[in-house]
Design a protein around this motif. Structure first.
Motif, PDB file in Angstrom:
ATOM      1  N   GLN A 104      41.531  37.058  26.643  1.00 55.25           N
ATOM      2  CA  GLN A 104      41.575  36.938  28.094  1.00 55.25           C
ATOM      3  C   GLN A 104      40.357  37.628  28.723  1.00 55.25           C
ATOM      4  O   GLN A 104      39.715  38.481  28.106  1.00 55.25           O
ATOM      5  CB  GLN A 104      42.840  37.597  28.634  1.00 55.25           C
ATOM      6  N   GLY A 105      40.079  37.263  29.960  1.00 58.41           N
ATOM      7  CA  GLY A 105      39.006  37.917  30.694  1.00 58.41           C
ATOM      8  C   GLY A 105      39.448  39.277  31.224  1.00 58.41           C
ATOM      9  O   GLY A 105      40.637  39.571  31.343  1.00 58.41           O
ATOM     10  N   LYS A 106      38.456  40.090  31.537  1.00 60.81           N
ATOM     11  CA  LYS A 106      38.702  41.398  32.149  1.00 60.81           C
ATOM     12  C   LYS A 106      38.135  41.390  33.562  1.00 60.81           C
ATOM     13  O   LYS A 106      36.964  41.060  33.762  1.00 60.81           O
ATOM     14  CB  LYS A 106      38.045  42.506  31.323  1.00 60.81           C
ATOM     15  N   ASN A 107      38.949  41.771  34.508  1.00 62.08           N
ATOM     16  CA  ASN A 107      38.548  41.760  35.915  1.00 62.08           C
ATOM     17  C   ASN A 107      37.805  43.058  36.251  1.00 62.08           C
ATOM     18  O   ASN A 107      38.239  43.854  37.082  1.00 62.08           O
ATOM     19  CB  ASN A 107      39.773  41.576  36.804  1.00 62.08           C
ATOM     20  N   THR A 108      36.676  43.252  35.588  1.00 66.64           N
ATOM     21  CA  THR A 108      35.923  44.501  35.737  1.00 66.64           C
ATOM     22  C   THR A 108      35.272  44.633  37.110  1.00 66.64           C
ATOM     23  O   THR A 108      34.909  45.733  37.525  1.00 66.64           O
ATOM     24  CB  THR A 108      34.834  44.595  34.648  1.00 66.64           C
ATOM     25  N   GLN A 109      35.118  43.512  37.811  1.00 65.06           N
ATOM     26  CA  GLN A 109      34.509  43.543  39.142  1.00 65.06           C
ATOM     27  C   GLN A 109      35.552  43.738  40.246  1.00 65.06           C
ATOM     28  O   GLN A 109      35.204  43.683  41.424  1.00 65.06           O
ATOM     29  CB  GLN A 109      33.730  42.251  39.377  1.00 65.06           C
ATOM     30  N   THR A 110      36.796  43.967  39.827  1.00 60.00           N
ATOM     31  CA  THR A 110      37.935  44.160  40.751  1.00 60.00           C
ATOM     32  C   THR A 110      37.971  43.089  41.845  1.00 60.00           C
ATOM     33  O   THR A 110      38.137  43.390  43.027  1.00 60.00           O
ATOM     34  CB  THR A 110      37.932  45.572  41.362  1.00 60.00           C
ATOM     35  N   LEU A 111      37.818  41.846  41.430  1.00 59.63           N
ATOM     36  CA  LEU A 111      37.930  40.714  42.355  1.00 59.63           C
ATOM     37  C   LEU A 111      39.405  40.452  42.639  1.00 59.63           C
ATOM     38  O   LEU A 111      40.285  40.887  41.888  1.00 59.63           O
ATOM     39  CB  LEU A 111      37.319  39.465  41.711  1.00 59.63           C
ATOM     40  N   PRO A 112      39.716  39.734  43.716  1.00 53.30           N
ATOM     41  CA  PRO A 112      41.090  39.246  43.862  1.00 53.30           C
ATOM     42  C   PRO A 112      41.486  38.474  42.610  1.00 53.30           C
ATOM     43  O   PRO A 112      40.645  37.740  42.036  1.00 53.30           O
ATOM     44  CB  PRO A 112      41.005  38.329  45.085  1.00 53.30           C
ATOM     45  N   LEU A 113      42.708  38.643  42.154  1.00 51.50           N
ATOM     46  CA  LEU A 113      43.125  38.097  40.863  1.00 51.50           C
ATOM     47  C   LEU A 113      42.844  36.601  40.751  1.00 51.50           C
ATOM     48  O   LEU A 113      42.344  36.135  39.722  1.00 51.50           O
ATOM     49  CB  LEU A 113      44.617  38.375  40.633  1.00 51.50           C
ATOM     50  N   HIS A 114      43.141  35.848  41.793  1.00 49.29           N
ATOM     51  CA  HIS A 114      42.909  34.401  41.757  1.00 49.29           C
ATOM     52  C   HIS A 114      41.432  34.101  41.505  1.00 49.29           C
ATOM     53  O   HIS A 114      41.097  33.199  40.726  1.00 49.29           O
ATOM     54  CB  HIS A 114      43.359  33.757  43.067  1.00 49.29           C
ATOM     55  N   ASN A 115      40.544  34.848  42.145  1.00 51.07           N
ATOM     56  CA  ASN A 115      39.098  34.636  41.979  1.00 51.07           C
ATOM     57  C   ASN A 115      38.652  34.943  40.551  1.00 51.07           C
ATOM     58  O   ASN A 115      37.825  34.227  39.971  1.00 51.07           O
ATOM     59  CB  ASN A 115      38.318  35.501  42.962  1.00 51.07           C
ATOM     60  N   ALA A 116      39.192  36.025  39.985  1.00 49.94           N
ATOM     61  CA  ALA A 116      38.832  36.386  38.606  1.00 49.94           C
ATOM     62  C   ALA A 116      39.318  35.320  37.630  1.00 49.94           C
ATOM     63  O   ALA A 116      38.599  34.922  36.701  1.00 49.94           O
ATOM     64  CB  ALA A 116      39.435  37.743  38.254  1.00 49.94           C
ATOM     65  N   MET A 117      40.521  34.831  37.867  1.00 49.91           N
ATOM     66  CA  MET A 117      41.060  33.763  37.022  1.00 49.91           C
ATOM     67  C   MET A 117      40.212  32.501  37.129  1.00 49.91           C
ATOM     68  O   MET A 117      39.957  31.816  36.131  1.00 49.91           O
ATOM     69  CB  MET A 117      42.501  33.436  37.423  1.00 49.91           C
ATOM     70  N   LYS A 118      39.774  32.198  38.334  1.00 50.88           N
ATOM     71  CA  LYS A 118      38.955  30.996  38.556  1.00 50.88           C
ATOM     72  C   LYS A 118      37.626  31.102  37.809  1.00 50.88           C
ATOM     73  O   LYS A 118      37.150  30.113  37.220  1.00 50.88           O
ATOM     74  CB  LYS A 118      38.700  30.827  40.051  1.00 50.88           C
ATOM     75  N   LEU A 119      37.021  32.276  37.817  1.00 54.67           N
ATOM     76  CA  LEU A 119      35.792  32.485  37.045  1.00 54.67           C
ATOM     77  C   LEU A 119      36.023  32.211  35.570  1.00 54.67           C
ATOM     78  O   LEU A 119      35.222  31.558  34.897  1.00 54.67           O
ATOM     79  CB  LEU A 119      35.284  33.925  37.228  1.00 54.67           C
ATOM     80  N   TYR A 120      37.120  32.720  35.061  1.00 50.14           N
ATOM     81  CA  TYR A 120      37.488  32.567  33.644  1.00 50.14           C
ATOM     82  C   TYR A 120      37.683  31.087  33.302  1.00 50.14           C
ATOM     83  O   TYR A 120      37.111  30.579  32.327  1.00 50.14           O
ATOM     84  CB  TYR A 120      38.767  33.366  33.392  1.00 50.14           C
ATOM     85  N   VAL A 121      38.453  30.407  34.114  1.00 52.14           N
ATOM     86  CA  VAL A 121      38.741  28.985  33.883  1.00 52.14           C
ATOM     87  C   VAL A 121      37.473  28.147  34.001  1.00 52.14           C
ATOM     88  O   VAL A 121      37.214  27.264  33.174  1.00 52.14           O
ATOM     89  CB  VAL A 121      39.820  28.493  34.864  1.00 52.14           C
ATOM     90  N   ASP A 122      36.674  28.416  35.013  1.00 54.91           N
ATOM     91  CA  ASP A 122      35.425  27.652  35.196  1.00 54.91           C
ATOM     92  C   ASP A 122      34.470  27.847  34.033  1.00 54.91           C
ATOM     93  O   ASP A 122      33.786  26.907  33.604  1.00 54.91           O
ATOM     94  CB  ASP A 122      34.746  28.058  36.504  1.00 54.91           C
ATOM     95  N   ALA A 123      34.403  29.069  33.513  1.00 47.81           N
ATOM     96  CA  ALA A 123      33.518  29.353  32.382  1.00 47.81           C
ATOM     97  C   ALA A 123      33.973  28.579  31.144  1.00 47.81           C
ATOM     98  O   ALA A 123      33.155  27.954  30.445  1.00 47.81           O
ATOM     99  CB  ALA A 123      33.497  30.851  32.095  1.00 47.81           C
TER     100      ALA A 123
END
Length: 321
Positions: A104-123
């Motif tokens: 899984q990805g790590k939300n090290t940039q403390t983004l809103p959870l939905h945004n962090a998930m979107k980055l992960y999925v898009d990648a």
């Protein structure tokens, strides 16, 4: 009785796959996870002999584990390297006709959870499309909820899964690590109710058919500790009878459910204990408790919704043959 799919994890160098298959015979395993990456990137490039060995052993279930340190929630300076290496690893898996597990990805940039998930999925979507492959599935492994790790519970895993575009979704599956789920406080393998609720929640939210493989590990760390330390069976906080509140009853049910649904179970414990772990797992499944446990499972699932009745039927019918 159908043979359960049980195996172990190895880190082969190029040209060593034939030796791995020999090792599997010694521990009476019919599944293998190969680690094809290290901290420097892809570590296993299959030779012609590796590919031939794989073709000769297609009856042995194989899955690969990709980069352990990859973080696809972050598009920083490491992203180009991570993308290039993961594409290479997917292409290797395509050659070997196996799927690949990633963390899984790590939300090290403390983004809103939905945004962090979107980055992960898009990648992941971008990587799959750029890999020019068509068969290999990316199996997303649940996390232990250490630090900023996402994807530690079914709700988050389902959110991530449902973010993938429809043309990519069939390339996504899941790997459930029992140690991760235990230390994340999400699945107590000592407790039948916890297992029942977890399995039905997964089936309802994601679909049991998308659960492709189990990392079958006990835990050196207590329940809910968020500390990912794997242990062999009878040595950890799930099954070691010298530790408080441990038992094997829940594990028995869990293994039977996976067995009945033909889901491979792979150990990630100490190499010198693989023989013990495989033998222990087979013994649990083949033990005299099997008939009684299957009847109990049939009763346990009998009152569930129409959706999950189908799943229960799959489970109980398997053992009636």
């Amino acid at each position: 009785m159908t043979e359960p799919i049980i195996g172990a994890t190895y880190c082969p160098h190029s040209g060593q796959l034939r030796d791995i298959y020999s090792s599997l015979q010694l521990i009476h395993a019919n599944a293998v996870q190969i680690v094809i990456s290290n901290s420097r990137g892809t570590s296993f490039l299959p030779t012609n002999d590796d590919i031939n060995s794989r073709l000769e052993n297609m009856d042995i279930y194989m899955v690969a584990h990709g980069m352990y340190t990859i973080n696809l929630c972050n598009r920083g300076s490491q992203f180009s390297f991570n993308k290039r290496e993961l594409i290479k690893q997917i292409q290797i898996c395509e050659q070997l006709n196996c799927d690949i597990i990633i963390h899984q990805g790590k939300n090290t940039q403390t983004l809103p959870l939905h945004n962090a998930m979107k980055l992960y999925v898009d990648a992941i979507t971008e990587i799959i499309r750029d890999s020019n492959t068509s068969m290999t599935q990316i199996l997303l492994e649940n996390s232990s909820h250490a630090g900023t790790e996402m994807g530690y519970n079914i709700s988050q895993l389902a959110q991530i899964y449902n973010m993938f575009p429809s043309d990519i979704k069939n390339r996504i599956g899941f790997c459930l690590d029992t140690c991760h789920a235990f230390v994340a406080g999400e699945l107590d393998l000592r407790n039948l109710d916890s297992i029942k609720h977890f399995i039905f929640d997964f089936d309802r939210s994601i679909g049991i058919s998308n659960l492709r493989v189990i990392h079958l590990n006990d835990s050196k760390s207590p329940f809910g500790s968020h500390s990912d330390r794997h242990s062999s069976w009878m040595f950890g906080h799930i099954t070691n009878q010298h530790l408080p509140n441990t038992n094997t009853n829940g594990l028995l049910y869990f293994m039977l459910i996976m067995f009945a649904n033909n889901i491979p179970m792979v150990m990630e414990t100490d190499t010198d204990k693989y023989g013990w772990d495989v033998a222990f797992t087979k013994n649990v499944i083949y033990s005299h408790q099997l008939k009684k446990a299957t009847e109990n499972i049939k009763k346990m699932f009998a009152l569930q919704s129409d959706n999950t009745k189908t799943f229960a039927l799959t489970l109980t019918t398997h053992h009636s043959k």
